[in-house]
Design a protein around this motif. Sequence first.
Motif, short mmCIF file in Angstrom:
data_model
loop_
_atom_site.label_atom_id
_atom_site.label_comp_id
_atom_site.label_asym_id
_atom_site.label_seq_id
_atom_site.Cartn_x
_atom_site.Cartn_y
_atom_site.Cartn_z
N ASN A 1 11.42 2.69 -8.34
CA ASN A 1 11.70 4.44 -8.58
C ASN A 1 10.34 4.43 -9.60
O ASN A 1 10.50 5.51 -10.44
CB ASN A 1 12.81 4.74 -9.03
CG ASN A 1 12.99 5.71 -8.60
OD1 ASN A 1 12.58 6.34 -7.08
ND2 ASN A 1 13.92 6.72 -9.33
N ARG A 2 9.39 3.36 -9.04
CA ARG A 2 8.34 3.75 -10.77
C ARG A 2 6.86 2.99 -9.44
O ARG A 2 7.22 2.38 -9.13
CB ARG A 2 8.34 2.82 -11.77
CG ARG A 2 9.25 1.78 -11.89
CD ARG A 2 9.05 1.59 -13.24
NE ARG A 2 9.43 -0.35 -12.97
CZ ARG A 2 8.90 -1.01 -12.58
NH1 ARG A 2 7.64 -1.41 -12.64
NH2 ARG A 2 9.32 -2.48 -13.17
N ALA A 3 5.76 3.15 -10.49
CA ALA A 3 4.08 2.74 -9.59
C ALA A 3 4.60 0.99 -10.76
O ALA A 3 4.92 0.29 -11.51
CB ALA A 3 3.56 2.76 -10.50
N VAL A 4 4.43 0.05 -9.44
CA VAL A 4 4.88 -1.17 -9.35
C VAL A 4 3.48 -1.78 -9.52
O VAL A 4 2.80 -1.43 -7.84
CB VAL A 4 5.82 -1.88 -8.34
CG1 VAL A 4 6.23 -3.47 -8.66
CG2 VAL A 4 7.70 -0.97 -8.78
N PRO B 1 5.52 -1.14 1.28
CA PRO B 1 5.11 0.68 0.53
C PRO B 1 5.81 0.61 -1.32
O PRO B 1 6.59 0.28 -1.29
CB PRO B 1 5.90 1.48 1.29
CG PRO B 1 7.06 0.88 1.73
CD PRO B 1 7.21 -0.84 1.70
N THR B 2 4.80 1.20 -1.49
CA THR B 2 4.18 1.52 -3.13
C THR B 2 5.47 2.91 -3.43
O THR B 2 5.36 3.82 -2.62
CB THR B 2 3.02 1.97 -3.51
OG1 THR B 2 2.36 3.29 -2.61
CG2 THR B 2 2.64 1.40 -3.28
N GLY C 1 0.69 -1.27 0.05
CA GLY C 1 0.02 0.26 -0.31
C GLY C 1 0.75 1.44 -0.34
O GLY C 1 2.28 0.99 0.00
N SER C 2 0.24 2.51 -0.05
CA SER C 2 1.17 3.98 0.09
C SER C 2 0.97 4.08 0.88
O SER C 2 2.56 4.58 1.66
CB SER C 2 0.13 4.62 -0.29
OG SER C 2 -0.40 4.60 -1.78
N PHE C 3 0.43 4.08 2.28
CA PHE C 3 0.26 3.66 3.49
C PHE C 3 1.13 5.73 3.85
O PHE C 3 2.40 6.27 4.76
CB PHE C 3 2.11 2.88 4.34
CG PHE C 3 1.93 1.86 4.12
CD1 PHE C 3 0.92 1.08 4.86
CD2 PHE C 3 2.92 1.02 2.93
CE1 PHE C 3 1.24 -0.48 4.65
CE2 PHE C 3 2.05 -0.74 2.80
CZ PHE C 3 0.88 -0.84 3.88
N ILE D 1 10.39 8.29 3.57
CA ILE D 1 10.19 8.74 4.49
C ILE D 1 9.00 7.74 4.95
O ILE D 1 9.01 7.31 5.79
CB ILE D 1 9.28 10.13 4.45
CG1 ILE D 1 10.58 11.46 4.53
CG2 ILE D 1 8.48 10.55 5.79
CD1 ILE D 1 10.38 12.70 3.86
N ARG D 2 8.12 7.35 3.72
CA ARG D 2 7.29 5.81 4.03
C ARG D 2 7.41 4.92 4.37
O ARG D 2 7.11 4.41 5.70
CB ARG D 2 5.77 6.28 2.92
CG ARG D 2 5.31 7.24 3.22
CD ARG D 2 4.28 6.91 1.64
NE ARG D 2 5.09 7.37 0.28
CZ ARG D 2 4.90 6.51 -0.44
NH1 ARG D 2 4.34 4.61 -0.47
NH2 ARG D 2 5.63 7.20 -1.81
N GLU D 3 8.66 4.02 3.56
CA GLU D 3 9.47 3.67 4.25
C GLU D 3 10.52 3.18 5.79
O GLU D 3 10.15 2.74 6.44
CB GLU D 3 10.56 3.52 3.25
CG GLU D 3 11.02 1.76 3.50
CD GLU D 3 12.65 1.47 2.42
OE1 GLU D 3 13.10 0.94 2.65
OE2 GLU D 3 12.96 2.58 1.87
N GLN D 4 10.60 4.50 6.26
CA GLN D 4 11.28 4.75 7.27
C GLN D 4 9.99 5.12 8.33
O GLN D 4 10.70 4.47 9.69
CB GLN D 4 12.14 5.77 7.30
CG GLN D 4 13.23 6.07 6.32
CD GLN D 4 13.89 7.46 5.79
OE1 GLN D 4 13.18 8.73 6.43
NE2 GLN D 4 14.90 7.21 5.48
#
Length: 182
Positions: free
Chosen positions: A78-81, A37-38, A8-10, A53-56
Amino acid sequence: MQLAVFGGSFDPVHIAHEAIVNEAVKELDIDKLFVVPTYLNPFKNSFHFKPKIREQLLKKVFFNNQKVEVCDYEIKQNRAVYSIETIKYLKNLYNPSKIYLIIGADNVKNLNKWYKINELKTLVDFVVVSREGFIDSEFAKFKNLKININISSTKLRNKIDLNFIPIQIKEDIIKLQRNKKG
């Protein structure tokens, strides 16, 4: 080995995300749960907080859970997956006997729009997280987790309510919001 994947985007991560992960670890017969995280959700064209930042923030939230790992595969692209890419990546890396893909009930009605959905269905068992207002007849077809915390990242992006932010990252969110405004 059995895995679960919760992507998800989270954006931002909130207590419902934390509850979903904790419930999945408790209810599913898994060895490892990957929170993914996406970089950018394929159905969206922007993000609020940058991917790193979301990953951290996710790593701080799940730091003490031995069964949970934050996977940076999508961010590194580095792109939408698409989900199928991530599932194939994890399948090749771990060769699990089963992969659960955890999705919110709000995603069920749009599963037919997912990239290579028929192939994805052969690779994973979907686990649907209940969410009030999104439960319909399709929901019953899947294994499910019941989490009824009425919050969404969209609501939090519009107005941060610290009651819905995991305690481990409250100070980070306050600083990030201050920096966005300043």
